[in-house]
Structure formats: C-alpha cells, structure tokens
Write a protein that holds these residues in place. Structure first.
Motif, PDB file in Angstrom:
ATOM      1  N   THR A  45       0.705  -1.170   0.090  1.00  0.00           N
ATOM      2  CA  THR A  45      -0.372  -0.027  -0.389  1.00  0.00           C
ATOM      3  C   THR A  45       1.216   1.371   0.084  1.00  0.00           C
ATOM      4  OG1 THR A  45      -1.504  -1.032   1.618  1.00  0.00           O
ATOM      5  CG2 THR A  45      -1.664   0.831   0.847  1.00  0.00           C
ATOM      6  N   ASP A  46       0.818   2.103  -0.859  1.00  0.00           N
ATOM      7  CA  ASP A  46       1.143   3.977  -0.501  1.00  0.00           C
ATOM      8  C   ASP A  46       0.161   5.311  -0.926  1.00  0.00           C
ATOM      9  OD1 ASP A  46       2.612   6.037  -1.600  1.00  0.00           O
ATOM     10  OD2 ASP A  46       3.999   4.955  -0.684  1.00  0.00           O
ATOM     11  N   ARG A  47       0.075   5.227   0.204  1.00  0.00           N
ATOM     12  CA  ARG A  47      -0.879   6.756  -0.043  1.00  0.00           C
ATOM     13  C   ARG A  47      -1.276   7.494  -0.745  1.00  0.00           C
ATOM     14  NH1 ARG A  47      -4.422   5.229   5.027  1.00  0.00           N
ATOM     15  NH2 ARG A  47      -2.480   4.278   6.432  1.00  0.00           N
ATOM     16  N   SER A  48       0.572   7.524  -1.182  1.00  0.00           N
ATOM     17  CA  SER A  48       0.492   8.657  -2.296  1.00  0.00           C
ATOM     18  C   SER A  48       1.204   8.806  -2.952  1.00  0.00           C
ATOM     19  CB  SER A  48       2.202   9.636  -1.712  1.00  0.00           C
ATOM     20  OG  SER A  48       2.556   9.317  -2.237  1.00  0.00           O
ATOM     21  N   THR A  65      -7.583  -4.133  -3.084  1.00  0.00           N
ATOM     22  CA  THR A  65      -8.361  -4.014  -1.646  1.00  0.00           C
ATOM     23  C   THR A  65      -9.589  -5.006  -1.262  1.00  0.00           C
ATOM     24  OG1 THR A  65      -8.094  -1.309  -2.329  1.00  0.00           O
ATOM     25  CG2 THR A  65      -9.897  -2.523  -0.951  1.00  0.00           C
ATOM     26  N   ALA A  81      -3.801   5.144  -5.059  1.00  0.00           N
ATOM     27  CA  ALA A  81      -3.150   5.555  -4.048  1.00  0.00           C
ATOM     28  C   ALA A  81      -3.596   5.160  -2.668  1.00  0.00           C
ATOM     29  CB  ALA A  81      -2.617   7.095  -4.576  1.00  0.00           C
ATOM     30  N   GLY A  82      -3.603   4.827  -1.979  1.00  0.00           N
ATOM     31  CA  GLY A  82      -3.889   4.352  -0.913  1.00  0.00           C
ATOM     32  C   GLY A  82      -4.192   3.043  -1.136  1.00  0.00           C
ATOM     33  N   ASP A  83      -4.836   2.217  -2.246  1.00  0.00           N
ATOM     34  CA  ASP A  83      -5.674   0.717  -2.262  1.00  0.00           C
ATOM     35  C   ASP A  83      -4.418  -0.297  -1.840  1.00  0.00           C
ATOM     36  OD1 ASP A  83      -7.731   2.097  -2.843  1.00  0.00           O
ATOM     37  OD2 ASP A  83      -8.366   0.686  -4.461  1.00  0.00           O
ATOM     38  N   GLU A  84      -4.434  -0.876  -1.220  1.00  0.00           N
ATOM     39  CA  GLU A  84      -3.869  -2.649  -1.261  1.00  0.00           C
ATOM     40  C   GLU A  84      -3.971  -3.263  -2.770  1.00  0.00           C
ATOM     41  OE1 GLU A  84      -3.619  -4.043   2.724  1.00  0.00           O
ATOM     42  OE2 GLU A  84      -4.351  -5.937   1.631  1.00  0.00           O
TER      43      GLU A  84
END
Length: 115
Positions: A45-48, A65, A81-84
């Motif tokens: 996961t990476d939020r950016s 997800t 961004a933000g999805d696993e």
C-alpha cells in the motif's frame, strides 16, 4: 537517454519473488517483479502513489483492496493511491510483472529487490 533491456532483469528465486528497480527519478519509479510458481508479492500500500501493474509474461491474480481479477500477458491494472494490492502467480509457469508508480512510492511500500 537511458535504456534497459527487460530480459536482463528476468531472474527467479526459488523461495520468494525477485524484484529489480528498472528506473527511478524524482517523479517516477518502475520495477520488474519475477514470480515463480506459487509466489506472491504483497500486500503493498502507498497512500501517495498511483500504480500501474502490467503483466509482461505468464498469468497472475491481482487483488486490489477487495476486488480480484485474473490477468494474462499484456493485461494491465491501475491501483489508486491508498489501495492495497497483492499479486500472485496464477499458473505453473513463471510470471513477470512491470510496476510503475508516480510519484515514487514511499520506501516502506517498495518490494524487496532481492539484494
């Protein structure tokens, strides 16, 4: 201009995926991941950073997800961004996946390069 031949990066480890950084700049990062039979990468996961996953060889199951999809050679998936995301080799043959992220992912999100 910098060039690389993807076939130079295709190598497999018997016990885990092998990941090699292809290119990395301040605005873009790419990695080639080689998955032998039964191997998986993730969850990551990476939020950016948005990520593009392209199947170069073989067949994989990509789970983003809670959605799963089986993809063959040349298929792609966009991971916001933000999805696993988890990538699993889905056949008895080796699989190779190209990952491109922009902006470059945080260091904790990058797969182990096998070094």
């Amino acid at each position: 201009m910098e060039t690389r031949d993807l076939t130079d990066l295709v190598h497999f480890f018997p016990d885990r995926p092998r990941a090699e950084t292809l290119f990395e700049t301040d605005r873009l990062w790419s990695q080639l991941v080689c998955l032998d039979r039964g191997q998986a990468l993730g969850p990551i996961t990476d939020r950016s950073a948005d990520g593009l996953f392209a199947v170069v060889a073989g067949e994989v199951v990509i789970q983003v997800t809670r959605s799963r999809k089986r993809l063959g050679q040349w298929a792609t998936v966009l991971v916001p961004a933000g999805d696993e995301v988890t990538v699993t080799n889905a056949s008895a043959d080796p699989a190779v996946v190209l990952i491109v992220a922009a902006p470059p992912p945080a260091p904790r999100a990058v797969a182990d390069g096998g070094r």
